[in-house]
Scaffold this motif. Structure first.
Motif, PDB file in Angstrom:
ATOM      1  N   ILE A   1      39.681  -7.707  76.855  1.00  0.00           N
ATOM      2  CA  ILE A   1      39.507  -6.301  76.526  1.00  0.00           C
ATOM      3  C   ILE A   1      38.824  -5.603  77.694  1.00  0.00           C
ATOM      4  O   ILE A   1      37.815  -6.082  78.201  1.00  0.00           O
ATOM      5  CB  ILE A   1      38.684  -6.135  75.241  1.00  0.00           C
TER       6      ILE A   1
ATOM      7  N   LEU B   1      45.105  -4.003  76.237  1.00  0.00           N
ATOM      8  CA  LEU B   1      44.628  -5.385  76.297  1.00  0.00           C
ATOM      9  C   LEU B   1      45.395  -6.137  77.379  1.00  0.00           C
ATOM     10  O   LEU B   1      46.559  -5.844  77.636  1.00  0.00           O
ATOM     11  CB  LEU B   1      44.832  -6.073  74.947  1.00  0.00           C
TER      12      LEU B   1
ATOM     13  N   LEU C   1      34.118  -3.567  68.967  1.00  0.00           N
ATOM     14  CA  LEU C   1      35.113  -2.989  69.866  1.00  0.00           C
ATOM     15  C   LEU C   1      34.736  -1.554  70.236  1.00  0.00           C
ATOM     16  O   LEU C   1      34.719  -1.184  71.413  1.00  0.00           O
ATOM     17  CB  LEU C   1      36.493  -3.027  69.206  1.00  0.00           C
ATOM     18  N   GLU C   2      34.433  -0.739  69.235  1.00  0.00           N
ATOM     19  CA  GLU C   2      34.110   0.669  69.465  1.00  0.00           C
ATOM     20  C   GLU C   2      32.832   0.845  70.276  1.00  0.00           C
ATOM     21  O   GLU C   2      32.688   1.826  70.997  1.00  0.00           O
ATOM     22  CB  GLU C   2      34.037   1.413  68.133  1.00  0.00           C
TER      23      GLU C   2
ATOM     24  N   THR D   1      42.232   0.158  70.162  1.00  0.00           N
ATOM     25  CA  THR D   1      41.875  -0.686  71.300  1.00  0.00           C
ATOM     26  C   THR D   1      42.290  -0.018  72.603  1.00  0.00           C
ATOM     27  O   THR D   1      43.252   0.738  72.635  1.00  0.00           O
ATOM     28  CB  THR D   1      42.564  -2.067  71.244  1.00  0.00           C
TER      29      THR D   1
ATOM     30  N   LEU E   1      39.770 -11.071  72.428  1.00  0.00           N
ATOM     31  CA  LEU E   1      40.388 -11.141  71.113  1.00  0.00           C
ATOM     32  C   LEU E   1      41.284 -12.371  71.123  1.00  0.00           C
ATOM     33  O   LEU E   1      42.201 -12.456  71.939  1.00  0.00           O
ATOM     34  CB  LEU E   1      41.197  -9.865  70.869  1.00  0.00           C
TER      35      LEU E   1
END
Length: 176
Positions: free
Chosen positions: A175, A157, A124-125, A154, A132
């Motif tokens: 995302i 979303l 994610l980072e 996050t 997700l």
């Protein structure tokens, strides 16, 4: 287009395992309500990424390696056993080169970030997580291993789908 997906079950309060990495809270529900959804998801998986804790849990608790010869990357700093017939690559360091290699190996299918939360948070980072997929189970633990570690934040979303499965609910989020 190949997607990198974090597909996971979570308690209502956001934990994917208890504080001892135990999943009995999840396994008590059986698989009857979830097998169709899982089979549909897994049919589109061409490569896997796991953390060492998840990998060791699968080896310890499963009845053999459940992912056949799918290309699999395991983030670890240790030497671990490899099940016969499995295509396992042990890695450490940044996720970007692993993401690139997994996408290439997946071909037209998707990459499944199996777990755990720290590995998914790193993807994610790094901006390398596309979806997700969380199945929320009707149970709370109060503590344990979080869906994402506290440090992970996050972006907003976008809800792409909701499916009920018995008493559980799967949310699919895009995302970015």
């Amino acid at each position: 287009m190949t997607k990198i997906q974090y597909y996971v079950a979570s308690t209502l309060d956001g934990f994917i395992a208890d504080e001892h990495d135990d999943l009995s809270w999840l396994l008590q529900f059986g698989m009857a309500d979830f097998s169709e959804s899982y089979d549909r998801f897994f049919a589109d998986v061409g490569a896997l990424v796991l953390g060492a804790t998840t990998y060791e849990w699968v080896l310890r608790e499963g009845a053999g390696w459940p992912y056949g010869s799918l290309a699999t990357w395991v983030f670890t700093h240790r030497e671990l056993q490899v099940p016969e017939g499995a295509d396992i690559r042990f890695v450490s360091g940044p996720v970007a080169p692993v993401a690139d290699a997994a996408v290439a190996a997946a071909g037209e299918r998707n990459v499944w970030v199996v777990g755990g939360g720290p590995v998914a948070a790193q993807f994610l980072e790094a901006g390398r997580l596309d979806e997700l997929l969380v199945t929320y189970m009707p149970v709370a633990l109060g503590r344990g291993r979080p869906l994402f570690p506290v440090a992970a934040v996050t972006p907003p979303l976008r809800l792409a789908g909701v499916t009920t499965m018995g008493d559980a609910v799967e949310h699919v989020y895009r995302i970015g």
